[in-house]
Design a protein around this motif. Structure first.
Motif, PDB file in Angstrom:
ATOM      1  N   GLY A 254       0.783  -1.073   0.057  1.00  0.00           N
ATOM      2  CA  GLY A 254      -0.056   0.018  -0.211  1.00  0.00           C
ATOM      3  C   GLY A 254       0.779   1.301  -0.045  1.00  0.00           C
ATOM      4  O   GLY A 254       0.251   2.458  -0.170  1.00  0.00           O
ATOM      5  N   HIS A 255       2.035   1.346   0.190  1.00  0.00           N
ATOM      6  CA  HIS A 255       2.989   2.333   0.151  1.00  0.00           C
ATOM      7  C   HIS A 255       3.205   2.742  -1.235  1.00  0.00           C
ATOM      8  O   HIS A 255       3.629   2.022  -2.127  1.00  0.00           O
ATOM      9  CB  HIS A 255       4.234   2.074   0.875  1.00  0.00           C
ATOM     10  N   THR A 256       3.034   3.977  -1.611  1.00  0.00           N
ATOM     11  CA  THR A 256       3.192   4.435  -3.066  1.00  0.00           C
ATOM     12  C   THR A 256       4.515   4.925  -3.117  1.00  0.00           C
ATOM     13  O   THR A 256       4.890   5.153  -4.310  1.00  0.00           O
ATOM     14  CB  THR A 256       2.131   5.564  -3.366  1.00  0.00           C
ATOM     15  N   ALA A 257       5.308   5.236  -2.266  1.00  0.00           N
ATOM     16  CA  ALA A 257       6.696   5.872  -2.379  1.00  0.00           C
ATOM     17  C   ALA A 257       7.681   4.832  -1.952  1.00  0.00           C
ATOM     18  O   ALA A 257       7.468   4.187  -1.082  1.00  0.00           O
ATOM     19  CB  ALA A 257       6.793   7.087  -1.692  1.00  0.00           C
ATOM     20  N   LEU A 258       8.781   4.847  -2.840  1.00  0.00           N
ATOM     21  CA  LEU A 258      10.016   3.936  -2.571  1.00  0.00           C
ATOM     22  C   LEU A 258      10.996   4.800  -2.787  1.00  0.00           C
ATOM     23  O   LEU A 258      11.332   5.421  -3.806  1.00  0.00           O
ATOM     24  CB  LEU A 258       9.824   2.703  -3.474  1.00  0.00           C
TER      25      LEU A 258
ATOM     26  N   PHE B 150      10.920   6.792  -6.023  1.00  0.00           N
ATOM     27  CA  PHE B 150       9.860   6.678  -6.858  1.00  0.00           C
ATOM     28  C   PHE B 150       8.613   7.055  -6.410  1.00  0.00           C
ATOM     29  O   PHE B 150       8.140   6.635  -5.227  1.00  0.00           O
ATOM     30  CB  PHE B 150       9.599   5.152  -7.246  1.00  0.00           C
ATOM     31  N   GLN B 151       7.763   7.748  -6.885  1.00  0.00           N
ATOM     32  CA  GLN B 151       6.246   8.143  -6.300  1.00  0.00           C
ATOM     33  C   GLN B 151       5.489   7.649  -7.407  1.00  0.00           C
ATOM     34  O   GLN B 151       5.365   8.567  -8.484  1.00  0.00           O
ATOM     35  CB  GLN B 151       6.441   9.536  -5.740  1.00  0.00           C
ATOM     36  N   GLY B 152       4.299   6.741  -7.001  1.00  0.00           N
ATOM     37  CA  GLY B 152       3.431   6.551  -7.900  1.00  0.00           C
ATOM     38  C   GLY B 152       3.745   6.379  -9.451  1.00  0.00           C
ATOM     39  O   GLY B 152       4.911   5.733  -9.851  1.00  0.00           O
ATOM     40  N   ASN B 153       3.117   6.964 -10.219  1.00  0.00           N
ATOM     41  CA  ASN B 153       3.353   7.052 -11.801  1.00  0.00           C
ATOM     42  C   ASN B 153       4.385   8.177 -12.350  1.00  0.00           C
ATOM     43  O   ASN B 153       4.629   8.307 -13.405  1.00  0.00           O
ATOM     44  CB  ASN B 153       1.918   7.065 -12.467  1.00  0.00           C
ATOM     45  N   SER B 154       4.800   8.995 -11.253  1.00  0.00           N
ATOM     46  CA  SER B 154       5.429  10.125 -11.644  1.00  0.00           C
ATOM     47  C   SER B 154       6.972   9.575 -12.104  1.00  0.00           C
ATOM     48  O   SER B 154       7.272   8.616 -11.634  1.00  0.00           O
ATOM     49  CB  SER B 154       5.564  11.060 -10.361  1.00  0.00           C
ATOM     50  N   ALA B 155       7.578  10.378 -12.848  1.00  0.00           N
ATOM     51  CA  ALA B 155       9.088  10.101 -13.265  1.00  0.00           C
ATOM     52  C   ALA B 155       9.673  10.164 -12.024  1.00  0.00           C
ATOM     53  O   ALA B 155       9.666  10.796 -10.989  1.00  0.00           O
ATOM     54  CB  ALA B 155       9.449  11.249 -14.122  1.00  0.00           C
TER      55      ALA B 155
ATOM     56  N   THR C  21       8.597  -1.863 -10.960  1.00  0.00           N
ATOM     57  CA  THR C  21       7.481  -2.560 -11.518  1.00  0.00           C
ATOM     58  C   THR C  21       6.129  -2.842 -10.864  1.00  0.00           C
ATOM     59  O   THR C  21       5.973  -3.017  -9.738  1.00  0.00           O
ATOM     60  CB  THR C  21       7.824  -4.041 -12.061  1.00  0.00           C
ATOM     61  N   GLY C  22       5.058  -2.455 -11.418  1.00  0.00           N
ATOM     62  CA  GLY C  22       3.605  -2.500 -11.161  1.00  0.00           C
ATOM     63  C   GLY C  22       3.446  -1.849  -9.871  1.00  0.00           C
ATOM     64  O   GLY C  22       2.497  -1.982  -9.009  1.00  0.00           O
ATOM     65  N   GLY C  23       4.340  -0.455  -9.662  1.00  0.00           N
ATOM     66  CA  GLY C  23       4.175   0.357  -8.455  1.00  0.00           C
ATOM     67  C   GLY C  23       4.528  -0.386  -6.955  1.00  0.00           C
ATOM     68  O   GLY C  23       4.019  -0.056  -6.234  1.00  0.00           O
ATOM     69  N   SER C  24       5.001  -1.579  -7.314  1.00  0.00           N
ATOM     70  CA  SER C  24       5.493  -2.308  -6.036  1.00  0.00           C
ATOM     71  C   SER C  24       6.903  -2.512  -5.995  1.00  0.00           C
ATOM     72  O   SER C  24       7.598  -1.876  -5.351  1.00  0.00           O
ATOM     73  CB  SER C  24       4.430  -3.532  -5.927  1.00  0.00           C
ATOM     74  N   VAL C  25       7.326  -3.847  -6.274  1.00  0.00           N
ATOM     75  CA  VAL C  25       8.758  -4.259  -6.033  1.00  0.00           C
ATOM     76  C   VAL C  25       9.505  -3.435  -7.014  1.00  0.00           C
ATOM     77  O   VAL C  25       9.186  -2.816  -7.993  1.00  0.00           O
ATOM     78  CB  VAL C  25       8.803  -5.670  -6.697  1.00  0.00           C
ATOM     79  N   SER C  26      11.046  -3.102  -6.298  1.00  0.00           N
ATOM     80  CA  SER C  26      11.874  -2.338  -6.969  1.00  0.00           C
ATOM     81  C   SER C  26      13.157  -3.153  -7.222  1.00  0.00           C
ATOM     82  O   SER C  26      13.618  -3.804  -6.271  1.00  0.00           O
ATOM     83  CB  SER C  26      12.214  -0.738  -6.319  1.00  0.00           C
ATOM     84  N   THR C  27      13.838  -2.885  -8.041  1.00  0.00           N
ATOM     85  CA  THR C  27      15.218  -3.552  -8.460  1.00  0.00           C
ATOM     86  C   THR C  27      16.407  -2.541  -8.705  1.00  0.00           C
ATOM     87  O   THR C  27      16.219  -1.693  -9.329  1.00  0.00           O
ATOM     88  CB  THR C  27      15.222  -4.437  -9.567  1.00  0.00           C
ATOM     89  N   LEU C  28      17.390  -2.324  -8.005  1.00  0.00           N
ATOM     90  CA  LEU C  28      18.554  -1.514  -8.092  1.00  0.00           C
ATOM     91  C   LEU C  28      19.567  -2.464  -8.828  1.00  0.00           C
ATOM     92  O   LEU C  28      20.106  -3.155  -8.318  1.00  0.00           O
ATOM     93  CB  LEU C  28      19.030  -1.129  -6.742  1.00  0.00           C
TER      94      LEU C  28
END
Lengths: 115, 112
Positions: free
Chosen positions: A28-32, A49-54, A70-77
């Motif tokens: 449920g967290h939108t920012a990462l 990352f915040q939602g669909n913003s750049a 991806t999909g507003g959830s998981v992130s890979t660095l």
């Protein structure tokens, strides 16, 4: 509830190899956010990352570093062609960013060692 | 302008004493000031936070004092305990979130 999780917890790689670090934010967290913690530099911001913003990439130290969410959830660095100075703990955080909630919650980090 | 300066770098306090850590900032656009506690091998954990429209916030033994005119804020840990021994980071951010700018950290040791 489950907190921010990161994998792997430790990664040892040879100089010149590429590595991928994963972050699963709180549901449920939108920012990462990605940060790096090293002895000489303290805690440094990398990317947000915040939602669909750049994404805000202003903290990435070089073009060898990239991240996606991806999909507003998981992130890979991803770090390409790793260098010894990339050795650090890479921390991920997530935030609800509701009207009255700025709190960022951190994962345990991935300790990266480049040999 | 983006820096947050934290002092002292290390602090030793006796059990039951008061631990005080100070931070100073330059950017008046900052609108949120959290403190994080970090134990070895763990990620930072949010301890307490304040916004600039409030001069003090207290949660249990932890208090933030905020001086907007001086652009300074501090963490006070009352009745310090050995379990409080950790590294403490102040931070600041603006625009309702976004990146945190961290201080350099204070390693606190509370002696029994």
């Amino acid at each position: 509830g489950a907190g921010v999780s990161q994998s792997p917890s430790n990664k040892v790689t040879e100089k010149g190899k590429d590595v991928e670090l994963r972050c699963d934010p709180i549901s449920g967290h939108t920012a990462l956010y990605w940060y790096r913690q090293s002895l000489g530099q303290g805690l440094e911001f990398l990317i947000y990352f915040q939602g669909n913003s750049a994404p805000d990439k202003s903290g990435l130290p070089s073009d060898r570093f990239s991240a996606e969410r991806t999909g507003g959830s998981v992130s890979t660095l991803t770090i390409q062609r790793t260098q010894q100075e990339d050795s650090a703990v890479y921390l991920c955080a997530s935030s609800l960013l509701a009207a009255s909630s700025y709190e960022q919650y951190f994962g345990p980090g991935t300790r990266l060692t480049v040999t | 302008q983006q820096q947050v300066k934290q002092s002292p770098q290390s602090l030793i306090v006796q059990k039951g004493g008061i631990s005080i850590i100070n931070c100073a900032y330059e950017n008046t656009a900052f609108d949120y000031f959290p403190w994080y506690q970090q134990f070895p091998g763990k990620g930072p954990a949010l301890l307490i936070a304040i916004r600039p429209d409030v001069s003090e916030k207290k949660e249990g033994r932890f208090t933030i004092s905020f001086n907007k005119s001086a652009k300074q804020f501090s963490l006070h840990i009352m009745d310090s305990q050995p379990g409080d021994s950790a590294t403490y980071f102040c931070a600041a951010t603006r625009n309702q979130g976004g990146k945190l700018i961290f201080g350099q950290g204070t390693e606190l040791s509370v002696k029994p």
